[in-house]
Design an enzyme around this catalytic site. Structure first.
Site, PDB file in Angstrom:
ATOM      1  N   THR A 212       0.864  -1.187   0.000  1.00 51.81           N
ATOM      2  CA  THR A 212       0.000   0.000   0.000  1.00 51.81           C
ATOM      3  C   THR A 212       0.898   1.234   0.000  1.00 51.81           C
ATOM      4  O   THR A 212       1.993   1.201   0.565  1.00 51.81           O
ATOM      5  CB  THR A 212      -0.869  -0.010   1.279  1.00 51.81           C
ATOM      6  OG1 THR A 212      -1.815  -1.062   1.151  1.00 51.81           O
ATOM      7  CG2 THR A 212      -1.605   1.313   1.492  1.00 51.81           C
ATOM      8  N   ASP A 243      -8.892  -0.308   5.527  1.00 52.04           N
ATOM      9  CA  ASP A 243      -8.815   0.975   6.241  1.00 52.04           C
ATOM     10  C   ASP A 243      -8.427   2.143   5.340  1.00 52.04           C
ATOM     11  O   ASP A 243      -8.696   3.298   5.678  1.00 52.04           O
ATOM     12  CB  ASP A 243      -7.766   0.870   7.361  1.00 52.04           C
ATOM     13  CG  ASP A 243      -6.374   0.548   6.792  1.00 52.04           C
ATOM     14  OD1 ASP A 243      -6.281  -0.382   5.965  1.00 52.04           O
ATOM     15  OD2 ASP A 243      -5.396   1.215   7.160  1.00 52.04           O
TER      16      ASP A 243
HETATM   17  N1  ASP Z   1      -4.259  -1.490   4.833  1.00 50.65           N
HETATM   18  C1  ASP Z   1      -4.505  -2.151   3.576  1.00 50.65           C
HETATM   19  C2  ASP Z   1      -5.821  -2.866   3.659  1.00 50.65           C
HETATM   20  O1  ASP Z   1      -6.106  -3.469   4.671  1.00 50.65           O
HETATM   21  C3  ASP Z   1      -3.437  -3.134   3.213  1.00 50.65           C
HETATM   22  C4  ASP Z   1      -1.999  -2.708   3.460  1.00 50.65           C
HETATM   23  O2  ASP Z   1      -1.764  -1.610   3.903  1.00 50.65           O
HETATM   24  O3  ASP Z   1      -1.092  -3.501   3.175  1.00 50.65           O
HETATM   25  O4  ASP Z   1      -6.554  -2.874   2.705  1.00 50.65           O
END
Ligand code: ASP
Length: 349
Positions: A212, A243
């Site tokens: 991300t 999130d």
């Molecule tokens: N936070 C992101 C999600 O849960 C994934 C990530 O940050 O790797 O969609």
């Protein structure tokens, strides 16, 4: 005497072991001289280790992180807004297949790529976000359009895509987002799930996913902004939203406190309202950015649920202090201050 030496050796051993397993904490203190502007980015947190990354791959990540942060830094240096810096920096990372955002997004259980993004203006507390889109090339641009051009904060799926088209944003065929590497990850996860080796809720599995992207910036006008963009988590299904598009969880910015972008296991970041919690600790308890970030990522987050929630944040406060806090083995990250000093990191120190 021997007894004392033994005790001393044991003390040293315990202390050094503790340090080894300690998660990363980094903060860049720019006070007492306030920074005129500064910028910080992440490219995801997870099991990013020196011993499982080739030098060539490491160089690729470094180069892309540097390219991205320099774009935002230039905007800030020339008096541009933190919002523009955040958006343009994230665009570079979205267009690279190295990260789990835009071009390199992970696959859902059904074999699609579904994007979430958000952006927030610390001056007005205005915010925009989009969730579950499949054809918008740069989801952070959609989030920005939702903030600037609609009366809403969060648009999702077909409606969000219709709005993106109406706004003239770049639309691509869903196949644009498909990459071999991320398809292989989906196959691997599905096989483990079938063999009951692991499931979506398996902590180790979650910790191995990263990519991300996010950015926080302070501009010369004293305004903070933050943004986050992601493909979510491999093998997500039932229209799962993480999130990243949730204001207060994945992204938060407030000129009175700080700007934050999160990355990690989204379900827990939502339950912990991680980004807002850091801001709230500063606002209501008077903690410094460094203290607040540490408290939330190292103490509070791991205690939400019983799975050992993993992830990290990058953040910047109203004085230009920056924090990179994570409880995983690594986090792709970079900072640049008003003196043009660049830092790029990936692994635990
Ligand atoms: N936070 C992101 C999600 O849960 C994934 C990530 O940050 O790797 O969609």
């Amino acid at each position: 005497m021997k007894k004392y030496i033994n005790v001393f050796i044991i003390f040293i051993l315990v202390f050094s072991c503790k340090n080894e397993s300690n998660p990363e904490t980094e903060s860049i203190q720019t006070n007492p001289q306030k920074a005129e502007f500064s910028i910080i980015i992440h490219g995801g947190a997870g099991s990013i280790r020196r011993d499982n990354m080739s030098e060539a791959r490491e160089a690729m990540y470094r180069q892309k992180l540097e390219e991205a942060i320099r774009v935002g830094h230039n905007i800030l240096k020339n008096g541009g807004t933190s919002l523009d810096a955040v958006q343009s920096t994230i665009n570079i990372l979205e267009d690279s297949s190295l990260f789990n955002a835009g071009k390199g997004a992970v696959f859902t259980h059904e074999g699609t790529n579904e994007h979430d993004a958000s952006i927030m203006d610390g001056k007005t507390l205005n915010a925009g976000a989009s969730a579950g889109t499949k054809t918008v090339k740069n989801p952070i641009n959609l989030a920005r359009a939702v903030m600037d051009k609609s009366p809403h904060v969060l648009l999702s799926r077909d409606g969000a895509e219709t709005f993106a088209k109406e706004q003239g944003l770049e639309i691509v065929d869903p196949s644009y987002f498909s990459t071999e590497k991320k398809l292989k990850s989906l196959e691997r996860v599905k096989t483990s799930e079938k063999n009951k080796v692991a499931s979506f809720y398996d902590a180790d599995l979650q910790n191995s996913k990263f990519g991300t992207v996010g950015c926080a910036a302070l501009d010369k006008h004293g305004n903070l902004a933050a943004g986050t963009s992601t493909g979510g988590m491999t093998n997500k299904r039932w229209g799962r939203i993480g999130d990243s598009p949730i204001i207060g969880a994945g992204t938060y910015a407030n000129n009175n406190t700080c700007a934050v972008s999160s990355t990690g296991w989204g379900e827990f970041f939502i339950r912990g309202m991680v980004a807002y919690d850091i801001s709230a600790l500063m606002e209501y308890k008077g903690l410094s950015l460094e203290e607040a970030a540490k408290e939330v990522i190292q103490n509070k987050l791991p205690n939400i649920g019983d799975q050992g929630a993993k992830g990290g944040i990058v953040a910047i406060d109203k004085d230009g202090n920056m924090a990179m806090e994570f409880n995983t083995q690594g986090m792709f990250r970079a900072t640049m201050n008003d003196k043009g000093e660049l830092y790029v990191g990936m692994f635990n120190k």
